[in-house]
Scaffold this motif. Structure first.
Motif, PDB file in Angstrom:
ATOM      1  N   VAL A 234      14.021 -61.442  60.268  1.00 13.38           N
ATOM      2  CA  VAL A 234      14.731 -60.575  61.919  1.00 13.38           C
ATOM      3  C   VAL A 234      14.594 -58.410  60.593  1.00 13.38           C
ATOM      4  N   SER A 235      15.429 -59.438  60.063  1.00  8.38           N
ATOM      5  CA  SER A 235      16.105 -58.339  58.803  1.00  8.38           C
ATOM      6  C   SER A 235      15.244 -57.254  58.999  1.00  8.38           C
ATOM      7  N   VAL A 236      13.800 -57.895  58.139  1.00 11.42           N
ATOM      8  CA  VAL A 236      12.598 -57.688  57.763  1.00 11.42           C
ATOM      9  C   VAL A 236      12.203 -56.589  58.853  1.00 11.42           C
ATOM     10  N   VAL A 237      11.598 -56.708  60.358  1.00 10.28           N
ATOM     11  CA  VAL A 237      11.205 -55.766  60.928  1.00 10.28           C
ATOM     12  C   VAL A 237      12.451 -54.845  61.175  1.00 10.28           C
ATOM     13  N   LEU A 238      14.085 -55.260  61.477  1.00 12.84           N
ATOM     14  CA  LEU A 238      15.037 -54.100  62.033  1.00 12.84           C
ATOM     15  C   LEU A 238      14.840 -52.835  61.131  1.00 12.84           C
ATOM     16  N   ILE A 239      14.288 -53.583  58.907  1.00 15.70           N
ATOM     17  CA  ILE A 239      14.461 -52.748  58.658  1.00 15.70           C
ATOM     18  C   ILE A 239      13.087 -51.225  57.994  1.00 15.70           C
ATOM     19  N   VAL A 240      11.299 -51.925  58.768  1.00 14.64           N
ATOM     20  CA  VAL A 240      10.625 -51.614  58.937  1.00 14.64           C
ATOM     21  C   VAL A 240      10.466 -50.258  60.502  1.00 14.64           C
ATOM     22  N   LEU A 241      11.470 -50.714  60.625  1.00 20.20           N
ATOM     23  CA  LEU A 241      11.981 -49.850  62.212  1.00 20.20           C
ATOM     24  C   LEU A 241      12.947 -49.017  61.752  1.00 20.20           C
ATOM     25  N   VAL A 242      13.556 -48.850  61.090  1.00 18.08           N
ATOM     26  CA  VAL A 242      15.001 -48.257  60.184  1.00 18.08           C
ATOM     27  C   VAL A 242      14.561 -47.271  59.994  1.00 18.08           C
ATOM     28  N   LEU A 243      13.255 -47.799  58.547  1.00 19.49           N
ATOM     29  CA  LEU A 243      12.642 -46.933  58.051  1.00 19.49           C
ATOM     30  C   LEU A 243      12.086 -45.800  57.976  1.00 19.49           C
ATOM     31  N   LEU A 244      10.345 -46.327  59.700  1.00 16.55           N
ATOM     32  CA  LEU A 244       9.860 -45.093  60.191  1.00 16.55           C
ATOM     33  C   LEU A 244      10.913 -44.245  60.946  1.00 16.55           C
ATOM     34  N   PHE A 245      11.916 -45.101  61.764  1.00  7.02           N
ATOM     35  CA  PHE A 245      13.074 -43.889  62.558  1.00  7.02           C
ATOM     36  C   PHE A 245      13.857 -43.052  61.091  1.00  7.02           C
ATOM     37  N   VAL A 246      14.552 -43.071  60.196  1.00  2.00           N
ATOM     38  CA  VAL A 246      14.535 -42.647  59.331  1.00  2.00           C
ATOM     39  C   VAL A 246      13.629 -41.400  58.625  1.00  2.00           C
ATOM     40  N   GLY A 247      12.083 -41.838  58.347  1.00  4.18           N
ATOM     41  CA  GLY A 247      11.369 -40.695  57.547  1.00  4.18           C
ATOM     42  C   GLY A 247      11.151 -40.165  58.323  1.00  4.18           C
ATOM     43  N   ASN A 248      10.767 -40.359  59.662  1.00  2.22           N
ATOM     44  CA  ASN A 248      10.523 -39.014  60.475  1.00  2.22           C
ATOM     45  C   ASN A 248      11.997 -38.262  60.893  1.00  2.22           C
ATOM     46  N   LEU A 249      12.653 -38.442  60.822  1.00  3.66           N
ATOM     47  CA  LEU A 249      14.310 -37.558  61.026  1.00  3.66           C
ATOM     48  C   LEU A 249      13.813 -36.896  59.513  1.00  3.66           C
ATOM     49  N   GLU A 250      13.726 -37.577  58.293  1.00  2.00           N
ATOM     50  CA  GLU A 250      13.005 -36.464  56.667  1.00  2.00           C
ATOM     51  C   GLU A 250      12.697 -35.606  56.445  1.00  2.00           C
ATOM     52  N   ARG A 251      11.290 -35.837  57.293  1.00  2.00           N
ATOM     53  CA  ARG A 251      10.054 -35.110  57.944  1.00  2.00           C
ATOM     54  C   ARG A 251      10.339 -33.832  59.139  1.00  2.00           C
ATOM     55  N   VAL A 321      23.530 -47.544  46.627  1.00  2.00           N
ATOM     56  CA  VAL A 321      22.769 -46.503  47.293  1.00  2.00           C
ATOM     57  C   VAL A 321      23.078 -46.327  46.035  1.00  2.00           C
ATOM     58  N   VAL A 322      23.553 -45.214  44.778  1.00  2.00           N
ATOM     59  CA  VAL A 322      23.684 -45.113  43.711  1.00  2.00           C
ATOM     60  C   VAL A 322      23.151 -45.949  42.566  1.00  2.00           C
ATOM     61  N   LEU A 323      23.269 -46.741  42.387  1.00  2.00           N
ATOM     62  CA  LEU A 323      22.300 -47.728  41.643  1.00  2.00           C
ATOM     63  C   LEU A 323      21.271 -47.355  41.777  1.00  2.00           C
ATOM     64  N   GLY A 324      19.654 -47.555  43.245  1.00  2.00           N
ATOM     65  CA  GLY A 324      18.642 -47.591  43.511  1.00  2.00           C
ATOM     66  C   GLY A 324      18.209 -46.252  43.433  1.00  2.00           C
ATOM     67  N   GLY A 325      19.117 -45.059  44.282  1.00  2.00           N
ATOM     68  CA  GLY A 325      18.637 -43.680  43.516  1.00  2.00           C
ATOM     69  C   GLY A 325      18.979 -42.540  45.199  1.00  2.00           C
ATOM     70  N   GLN A 326      20.184 -41.983  45.040  1.00  4.88           N
ATOM     71  CA  GLN A 326      20.282 -41.324  46.062  1.00  4.88           C
ATOM     72  C   GLN A 326      19.376 -40.266  46.847  1.00  4.88           C
ATOM     73  N   GLY A 327      19.718 -40.652  48.306  1.00  9.34           N
ATOM     74  CA  GLY A 327      17.723 -39.566  49.031  1.00  9.34           C
ATOM     75  C   GLY A 327      16.948 -40.871  49.423  1.00  9.34           C
ATOM     76  N   ASN A 328      16.545 -41.580  47.878  1.00 12.82           N
ATOM     77  CA  ASN A 328      15.441 -42.660  48.265  1.00 12.82           C
ATOM     78  C   ASN A 328      15.705 -43.544  49.486  1.00 12.82           C
ATOM     79  N   LYS A 329      14.799 -43.470  50.025  1.00 12.34           N
ATOM     80  CA  LYS A 329      14.579 -44.885  51.119  1.00 12.34           C
ATOM     81  C   LYS A 329      14.421 -46.255  50.768  1.00 12.34           C
ATOM     82  N   LEU A 330      12.735 -46.226  49.418  1.00  9.15           N
ATOM     83  CA  LEU A 330      12.892 -47.434  49.439  1.00  9.15           C
ATOM     84  C   LEU A 330      13.731 -47.569  47.530  1.00  9.15           C
ATOM     85  N   GLY A 331      14.374 -46.064  47.509  1.00  8.60           N
ATOM     86  CA  GLY A 331      15.080 -46.526  46.125  1.00  8.60           C
ATOM     87  C   GLY A 331      16.857 -47.666  46.213  1.00  8.60           C
ATOM     88  N   VAL A 332      16.790 -46.947  47.355  1.00 11.81           N
ATOM     89  CA  VAL A 332      18.502 -47.986  47.472  1.00 11.81           C
ATOM     90  C   VAL A 332      18.129 -48.768  48.316  1.00 11.81           C
TER      91      VAL A 332
END
Length: 414
Positions: A234-251, A321-332
């Motif tokens: 369930v969380s994987v499905v939600l993560i994919v949907l949120v990443l699509l939403f946030v990715g479109n916002l970033e662009r 967030v800091v460890l993975g890389g601030q601003g990078n979705k895959l990093g966090v």
């Protein structure tokens, strides 16, 4: 008499004819360039097998990756919640550059929204007689409510406070997180106080005579799959949907405004960017994603108590967030995986690669080790494990300007 200058020996980017002035790219930039050159169907064709592999990790039982002292499916379910939190906090901290130390408050609001509406211990329970929620679909019906209420709380908090900056904003958000926890602890007639709220609703799917509670009930295990694996999916499905939403916002224009505010808020405002509006957007969107993760937590654990929403957990979210890389979705997301997986990896282990260890003691000192790791990271790699692309381009621009100045200095000395 001036010494002849060998123009061919000058570095690239100095304006010499015959040389490539394009900046050198690392492996990450080459991958991004290749990925962006693909069509959208091609990106899905490459991405879906990778997503499927990630989803199957809990049942593949990879020997090196699987945890020994705790169920790997439960660990991955916890990782899914932390990944959602990290993506939401990344919108606030990584994209807009707002220091939020009380993000756990939004997480708590989302969890308590589900618990107050579905727990039999709550005076606001709507799953019993006279309630408007079906016991089978109560969690799913309350999910958008939890997101909306958390977004409203972000709006109410951000409207008066986002005119502050830096340490002042951090102190205010830290206070918000503590206020939410203290309210949950002291309003015992509503939230149950220190006792918490139990029997929180969850999706009643996969019910049978041998398993009347369904596959999402806490403690379900049929020998191959357990409730943690289902919640992870369930969380994987939600993560994919949120990443699509946030990715479109970033662009979009919104994402470009966030980057401008993060790099220099005063310059962005001078150039006409309505900084307060876009900061408020970031706060509301980040809060909504945090509430979504809190709702996921309440349904998975089916028990909500104030002690789980302390400031230590809020700092742990920021650490991901800091460890993975601030601003990078895959990093966090990578940072969230490290935060969740490493303590559970050592839990219950007595040896590692033939070396005797006390895994339980190592897991207990996780905050110490994460603190040391952050100190080392800030010294040697302050941009995080997977730095954001915009920052890499900023550094590349600084090198290009330095090369131009060197060329001009050499030209003036002739």
């Amino acid at each position: 008499m001036s010494t002849p200058v060998n123009k061919a020996a000058k570095p690239a980017g100095t304006g010499n004819p015959g040389f490539d002035e394009r900046p050198k790219h690392g492996v990450g930039d080459r991958f991004r360039s290749w990925w962006n050159a693909q069509s959208r169907p091609a990106q899905w064709a490459y991405g879906l097998p990778f997503i499927l592999l990630i989803a199957l990790l809990p049942i593949l039982n990879i020997p090196v990756l699987t945890t020994e002292g705790t169920n790997f499916g439960g660990v991955m379910a916890q990782f899914g919640m932390y990944a959602l939190i990290a993506i939401g906090l990344n919108v606030v901290v990584g994209q807009a550059g707002l220091l939020d130390l009380g993000y756990v408050g939004f997480y708590a609001v989302g969890a308590y929204t589900i618990a107050l509406l579905t727990s039999p211990d709550s005076p606001w329970n709507q799953t019993g007689e006279g309630g408007w929620l079906s016991s089978q679909w109560a969690w799913l019906a309350c999910l958008p409510l939890a997101v909306a209420i958390t977004a409203i709380s972000g709006l109410l908090l951000g409207s008066p406070t986002l005119r502050l900056r830096g340490d002042y904003l951090a102190i205010v958000t830290l206070g918000f997180g503590e206020i939410v926890r203290l309210l949950a602890d002291n309003l015992s007639d509503i939230t149950g106080g220190g006792r918490g709220l139990s029997q929180v609703a969850y999706p009643r799917l996969g019910t049978s005579e041998t398993n009347p509670l369904g596959v999402f009930s806490a403690g379900y295990n049929d020998g191959t799959l357990n409730s943690g694996v289902y919640w992870y999916w369930v969380s994987v499905v939600l993560i994919v949907l949120v990443l699509l939403f946030v990715g479109n916002l970033e662009r979009s224009r919104v994402g470009r405004a966030w980057v401008a505010i993060r790099e220099d808020e005063d310059a962005a405002e001078i150039m006409g960017v309505p900084t307060f509006k876009f900061k408020l957007w970031a706060f509301v969107i980040g809060a909504a994603i945090g509430g979504l993760s809190g709702a996921l937590y309440a349904g998975q654990v089916q028990f909500v108590v104030p002690t789980n929403f302390n400031v230590i957990n809020s700092v742990l979210f920021l650490c991901a967030v800091v460890l993975g890389g601030q601003g990078n979705k895959l990093g966090v997301i990578l940072g969230a995986f490290i935060i969740v997986y490493l303590p559970n990896f050592f839990l219950g282990r007595t040896e590692l690669f033939g070396i005797p260890i006390d895994g339980d003691s190592i897991a207990e000192y996780k905050y110490l080790f994460f603190g040391i790791a952050l100190m080392v990271l800030m010294i040697f790699r302050p941009q995080g494990l997977l730095p954001v692309r915009q920052k890499l381009l900023t550094y590349g621009r600084e090198l290009f300007v330095a090369a131009r100045r060197r060329e001009q200095a050499e030209g003036g000395s002739k």
